[in-house]
Enzyme design. Structure first.
Site, PDB file in Angstrom:
ATOM      1  N   VAL A  12       0.836  -1.204   0.000  1.00 41.64           N
ATOM      2  CA  VAL A  12       0.000   0.000   0.000  1.00 41.64           C
ATOM      3  C   VAL A  12       0.877   1.264   0.000  1.00 41.64           C
ATOM      4  O   VAL A  12       0.587   2.234  -0.712  1.00 41.64           O
ATOM      5  CB  VAL A  12      -0.991  -0.008   1.184  1.00 41.64           C
ATOM      6  N   GLU A 123      -9.989   6.190   5.998  1.00 38.20           N
ATOM      7  CA  GLU A 123     -10.876   5.695   4.934  1.00 38.20           C
ATOM      8  C   GLU A 123     -10.450   4.308   4.429  1.00 38.20           C
ATOM      9  O   GLU A 123     -11.289   3.433   4.197  1.00 38.20           O
ATOM     10  CB  GLU A 123     -10.861   6.699   3.759  1.00 38.20           C
ATOM     11  N   VAL A 126     -11.281   0.308   5.956  1.00 36.42           N
ATOM     12  CA  VAL A 126     -12.484  -0.523   5.741  1.00 36.42           C
ATOM     13  C   VAL A 126     -12.861  -0.454   4.262  1.00 36.42           C
ATOM     14  O   VAL A 126     -13.022   0.633   3.714  1.00 36.42           O
ATOM     15  CB  VAL A 126     -13.676  -0.010   6.580  1.00 36.42           C
ATOM     16  N   GLY A 128     -11.117  -1.088   1.631  1.00 37.34           N
ATOM     17  CA  GLY A 128     -10.037  -0.679   0.720  1.00 37.34           C
ATOM     18  C   GLY A 128     -10.328   0.648   0.041  1.00 37.34           C
ATOM     19  O   GLY A 128     -10.418   1.696   0.686  1.00 37.34           O
ATOM     20  N   ILE A 130     -13.088   1.579  -1.483  1.00 36.32           N
ATOM     21  CA  ILE A 130     -14.507   1.998  -1.520  1.00 36.32           C
ATOM     22  C   ILE A 130     -14.694   3.172  -0.554  1.00 36.32           C
ATOM     23  O   ILE A 130     -14.359   3.053   0.629  1.00 36.32           O
ATOM     24  CB  ILE A 130     -15.451   0.840  -1.108  1.00 36.32           C
ATOM     25  N   GLY A 181      -1.517 -14.211  -4.574  1.00 37.66           N
ATOM     26  CA  GLY A 181      -1.187 -13.076  -3.714  1.00 37.66           C
ATOM     27  C   GLY A 181      -2.400 -12.435  -3.051  1.00 37.66           C
ATOM     28  O   GLY A 181      -2.299 -11.387  -2.427  1.00 37.66           O
ATOM     29  N   GLU A 184      -2.825 -14.202   2.475  1.00 41.23           N
ATOM     30  CA  GLU A 184      -1.497 -14.170   3.116  1.00 41.23           C
ATOM     31  C   GLU A 184      -0.990 -15.600   3.302  1.00 41.23           C
ATOM     32  O   GLU A 184      -1.776 -16.555   3.286  1.00 41.23           O
ATOM     33  CB  GLU A 184      -1.622 -13.535   4.518  1.00 41.23           C
ATOM     34  N   LYS A 199     -13.190  -4.743  10.695  1.00 35.56           N
ATOM     35  CA  LYS A 199     -13.791  -3.710   9.834  1.00 35.56           C
ATOM     36  C   LYS A 199     -15.210  -3.374  10.291  1.00 35.56           C
ATOM     37  O   LYS A 199     -15.576  -2.199  10.343  1.00 35.56           O
ATOM     38  CB  LYS A 199     -13.785  -4.172   8.375  1.00 35.56           C
ATOM     39  N   GLY A 295      -6.045  -4.395  -2.387  1.00 31.16           N
ATOM     40  CA  GLY A 295      -5.207  -4.171  -3.571  1.00 31.16           C
ATOM     41  C   GLY A 295      -4.440  -2.872  -3.444  1.00 31.16           C
ATOM     42  O   GLY A 295      -4.891  -1.915  -2.815  1.00 31.16           O
TER      43      GLY A 295
HETATM   44  N1  HSE Z   1      -7.005  -9.269   3.564  1.00 28.24           N
HETATM   45  C1  HSE Z   1      -7.944  -8.217   3.284  1.00 28.24           C
HETATM   46  C2  HSE Z   1      -9.014  -8.725   2.311  1.00 28.24           C
HETATM   47  C3  HSE Z   1      -7.208  -7.027   2.726  1.00 28.24           C
HETATM   48  O1  HSE Z   1      -8.831  -9.813   1.750  1.00 28.24           O
HETATM   49  O2  HSE Z   1     -10.031  -8.085   2.130  1.00 28.24           O
HETATM   50  C4  HSE Z   1      -7.892  -5.737   2.909  1.00 28.24           C
HETATM   51  O3  HSE Z   1      -8.122  -5.408   4.252  1.00 28.24           O
END
Ligand code: HSE
Length: 395
Positions: A12, A123, A126, A128, A130, A181, A184, A199, A295
């Site tokens: 990020v 922002e 939660v 990403g 959006i 990817g 994790e 979230k 992402g």
């Molecule tokens: N691991 C999280 C997901 C990444 O898959 O949504 C974003 O918080």
């Protein structure tokens, strides 16, 4: 020009540099001229053009009077907490994608920001990219939000979508998601629902104005969902999604669990790594927010949008937060709903009677039932008296 520092040059963090480098001119025309002066990371990136701006000592950054905003993309709640606090105490705004830190220390960091005339914005923590937090804070500010219900984790949605569409096993799709990817190496936080839980805790805190602890939220992940569940789901015209929800209709109830989602729900068509969130409020009714919940560039875009706000509205308090007073959640077992139950054929007739089944799906060795609507506590009481129960999934 506003000088920015990025804490952490991971996925990020490098995205933040890219977004600012690519769209600085556009943002300048819109009212804030951002430039990345420093990147903080303990690693060396000698082949990367960023190397000339790389520093390893956080004090170099926070003691530089030119720095007005920090984008914190380090993750974790130890160094990220310490460094964010240091920056805020110097009057430097902090914008973050770090949900763990926002959930654990958000109230305190927002207080510190307020006391020092700067902002702590989150922002990207939660959904990403959006724009959900700003929508709740600004666009829905005249609304009483009574329910948030949605898909807040891209990894599990990818896994469930593949299981649904290809009839694949959980373990195989998880492996594929790791290779791509999305997941994790240690996928626990995603597949056990902890990520979605943090979230929804942040969203519930934002709506209620009090701190909702993620550990108080009943959470179940997707590891027990199997191919047979999807066969039943298809017969019922449903998909299975990991749903994070909070409801404010009588106190605050919150839960994270896999659910059967009917074909007429807009969440049914949220596939792959995408997130989708339904917000119900008193004047607007339902509104839905959909997009890339994870992402590099999507998440970085949300961090940079926060940095823009901090610069554009410098000296003003942007957004709303919550107090450090903990919100006591209602017993999740009092939430009403229907339940899908798989039971061995020998116990199916009795189960159908006790649960007031509205649908009965006979398979070779077992039966799938859909219960009448009842509270979770009532359901579990009834279930404990039945034999041959294999599992249940909420509707
Ligand atoms: N691991 C999280 C997901 C990444 O898959 O949504 C974003 O918080």
């Amino acid at each position: 020009m506003a000088e920015v520092a990025v804490f952490g040059y991971g996925t990020v963090g490098s995205g933040v540099v890219e977004v600012i480098d690519n769209n600085a001119e556009l943002m300048k025309q819109r009212g804030a001229d951002l430039h990345v002066k420093y990147v903080l990371d303990i690693r060396d990136f000698s082949d990367d053009p960023i190397s000339s701006r790389l520093v390893k000592d956080v004090d170099v950054i926070i003691n530089d009077p030119e720095i007005s905003v920090v984008c914190e993309t380090m993750g974790g709640a130890t160094f990220a907490y310490e460094y964010s606090k240091k920056a805020l105490e110097k009057g430097i705004s902090v914008c973050t994608s770090n949900k763990e830190l926002v959930e654990a220390k958000g109230a305190e960091l927002m207080e510190i920001a307020k006391a020092h005339g700067c902002n702590y914005l989150f922002e990207a923590s939660v959904g990403g990219g959006i724009p959900l937090i700003r929508t709740i804070n600004e666009a829905l500010t005249a609304e009483r939000i009574d329910r948030i219900y949605g898909i807040l984790n891209g990894t599990t949605n990818y896994i469930l979508t593949k299981m649904d569409e290809n009839g694949a096993d959980f373990a195989d799709v998880l492996k594929e998601a790791q290779e791509l990817g999305y997941a994790e190496k240690d996928p626990t936080a995603d597949v056990e629902g902890h990520d979605a839980c943090r979230k929804i805790a942040i969203l519930a805190s934002l709506v209620s104005g009090k701190k909702v602890n993620w550990t108080d939220i009943e959470t179940e992940g997707i590891t027990k969902i199997d191919t047979e569940d999807f066969k039943y789901a298809k017969e019922l015209g449903c998909s299975i999604k990991l749903i994070a929800m909070c409801d404010f209709n009588d106190g605050c109830s919150a839960m994270v669990s896999p659910r059967l989602i009917t074909a007429d729900s807009p969440l049914n068509s949220v596939k792959g790594v995408f997130n989708g969130v339904l917000v119900h409020s008193d004047m607007l009714d339902d509104s839905m927010y959909y997009g890339r919940g994870a992402g590099k560039l999507a998440t970085a875009s949300a961090v940079v949008a926060d940095a823009f706000e901090c610069v554009h509205f410098a000296g003003k308090e942007v957004g709303r937060g919550w107090s450090s007073e903990t919100l006591k959640l209602c017993d999740p077992g009092e939430m009403k709903g229907r339940f899908f139950v798989r039971v061995e054929n020998t116990g199916a007739e009795e189960a159908a009677k006790v649960l007031g089944a509205t649908e009965i799906l006979k398979h070779e060795k077992e039966t799938g039932l859909v219960s009448a609507e009842m509270t979770g506590n009532d359901f579990k009481n009834k279930l404990s008296g039945l034999s041959g129960v294999i599992k249940f999934i909420r509707f």
